[in-house]
Write a protein that holds these residues in place. Sequence first.
Motif: not given
Lengths: 481, 481
Positions: A183, A187-190
Amino acid sequence: MTALTEPTPEHLAELAGCLDAGGVLDAAADAAQPYLVEPRGLIRGRAAVILKPASTAQVAAILRLCHGHRIGVVPYGGGTGLVGGQVSPEGSGAGPRPVVLSLERMNRIRAVLPSDGAIIAEAGVVLADLQAAASGAGRLFPLSLAAEGSCRIGGNLATNAGGVQVLRYGTARDLCLGLEAVLADGSVLAGLKPLRKDNTGYDLRHLLIGSEGTLGVITAASLKLFPRPGEVVTAMLAVPSPDSAVTLLQTLREGLGDGVSAFELIAGQGIAFLAEFHPSRPDPLGGRPDWRVLVEITGPSGAGLTGRAETMLAELFEAGLASDGVLAANEAQRAHMWWMRETLPECNRRVGPVASHDISLPLSRIGRFIAEARDVVDGFGPSLRVNCFGHLGDGNLHYNVFPPEGGRVAGCRALAGPVRTAIHDLVHAHGGSFSAEHGIGRMKTGDLETYGDPAKLAAMRAIKAALDPRGILNPGAVLAG
Amino acid sequence: MTALTEPTPEHLAELAGCLDAGGVLDAAADAAQPYLVEPRGLIRGRAAVILKPASTAQVAAILRLCHGHRIGVVPYGGGTGLVGGQVSPEGSGAGPRPVVLSLERMNRIRAVLPSDGAIIAEAGVVLADLQAAASGAGRLFPLSLAAEGSCRIGGNLATNAGGVQVLRYGTARDLCLGLEAVLADGSVLAGLKPLRKDNTGYDLRHLLIGSEGTLGVITAASLKLFPRPGEVVTAMLAVPSPDSAVTLLQTLREGLGDGVSAFELIAGQGIAFLAEFHPSRPDPLGGRPDWRVLVEITGPSGAGLTGRAETMLAELFEAGLASDGVLAANEAQRAHMWWMRETLPECNRRVGPVASHDISLPLSRIGRFIAEARDVVDGFGPSLRVNCFGHLGDGNLHYNVFPPEGGRVAGCRALAGPVRTAIHDLVHAHGGSFSAEHGIGRMKTGDLETYGDPAKLAAMRAIKAALDPRGILNPGAVLAG
């Protein structure tokens, strides 16, 4: 949203520090120029630097910095998009130069899971390589389009690509089980689980798919695999009219179920272009009919599909829904039929269109639309040529207008805007879409303002501000400002 | 988000003014009580008033007022949801009473468009009525679940309902072409076009689907229709293990393509429950096998499906993937097999579960999960009974734990929480989902906090704040606060 800034030398050094040596490309270098042109040369782009991260962590580090410094980021897949989503244009009022973020080095297949019916691929995997990896595991990844040799799956998902097998398998969206994405704030959407059902909160996967890099950068995806068809029937059929083509499709689907996997309309004008540029390649159909369809029917082996398809096609002739037709007798004939279809865009480019339209319509309106659109074009000049072709089964037409025979596009340049508006107005009046599969990018932001639902646009702006409050992601794409 | 308020008598009068006389139901009236209970009696709800708008304009007027006055709104479809999404609970800390907004009077089929392969229905149309309307036009609307006689399509979409035909046709999400919905501030999204492809901006349809009434109120939908299958083969097969059931499914799909439309796993325990409560209804299979599957294969008529399916099933026996089996010889036998499957939830309710789980797993993990979950349950008490059944083809199990034979659920109440946590932990360890098809509602908000991806939760909160800045829509559902 606050104003973006141009990266300073210190910012560029910080960004380079996120990457290994192979990850930074000077925007002035020759090697950088392919990242800065629209594939048809319609836009000349610009960038402060080209960054090529090799991992999700590197993408996250880059976005964190860009978010912190308010630097624009243009995500870049295979560069084959047709609405300028991948190119930030030069010119007055263009604002500070962005970073181009190419995913090409994130090109690993992370896992092939045939027993889960899934494959996990990084964003930079070329579509043809993904198809090959699925095939190597005895499965089918059905997304298929003309640019498959160079487009990348991350871009396919970011633009919700369509292509020739949507009728049966859906668009890129329908083939995706889950996403990993970074994002705007890093931040990382997993979300790479290969699950068929997962009702745990808002579907961010579908929000990111089709958002053209303006809400996040897709770094990997979990995608659906299918059984490979054992039997393929390919036919080219002359049809009396577009409406009879629609009826023919419905009849085939009733008789053969989901087996109809492709149904492409091709106008006689497209065949004339093929004959002009590729005179040695034969036309399987005689007499150059005004309209033809390329039909493909697939199924498991041993299901007697060929026999049933042949019987059905004979019935279609009797019913007057087709006036001539050829079944591909072997793979070479099948490949030739598909070559004809896939070569139409190249021919169009060589002729040079006055205006091109990627539109969709309710199936019941196709015939009327095509007739009325011809009247609209005639109003601008009855000798203008139209090549109308595309994924009829999805209601998706590529409606392209060309100069008169022997004329050059330069002489018609003033018509481009008015023709485009008139065709899009007609599409809108028929309840259709001015962008069926190519997206909005930077070339259709005005159309979105004109034809889009105001409540939807307001909600889109609210979501954009919520997920990318500094507006760093693909500035100028989808939402113009 | 700012605090909500309880509607004053003046507010209630304003709200009533948005509606005709039949649209307002006093929350204390007997007729209001069904809106205020969870279907299994697990939650006692409350409301300031029940409102039943008859049009999209009325929904918009209600939301505009509630937004202005900061009044909570609980959207209500058929009331059949299993996670408390439709009931705002009584109790300490419950906050001000909301308005319950029932869509039941918006129950018109607005258009049946067989030649577009679409049907446009208002949110309050009962699912079975929608199926009937499609059938009346010679088409299939494939969403099918046990509650179809009372659930409503708006609720099906808001919760992204699944059911027994997901394997072939997808969840509610996959069946939706477009939505009309009212956003928190009363603005109306007008997205009912029956187009197969439309890449014009963020996909708000998919964001609203599965958001359980927390981002907007769905008022109507444009939905896909399919050709009705001409031939249906239904079989009940005893299988040696869940893993062999998965292999059997893959073999069938390779041999029959997309024709496998349902593939339900049923445990011997479920059959024991059926025998207890419905002793006069026979079991088509002898010897009460530990595991069986209910398989349905559909296709167009004239495709020789029955013959091919029979041949394939014979091969499955030879390969040891099935040890016994019955093909439905007529519609009565078929209906009986489906009655067995559809009656399992009722039997479960009559026995009274210690804990129920609606979970999904990667298909390759199903066998291991079921074995390990039994070990987990044994740790709480080896005589606890497990009824594990569900949509195996989607990796979706309903994993329900019951008191020992002759025991009562009251004696096991203390186990409910620990069993639930232990099963959900195991699901999580296998990369599965703690809510495959029922959603989050109010009963699984804690699970979402525990197992959800933090970046996803943060993005969900940002989107919720962007689209419903005053937090009026279904307060307490999905996101706990």
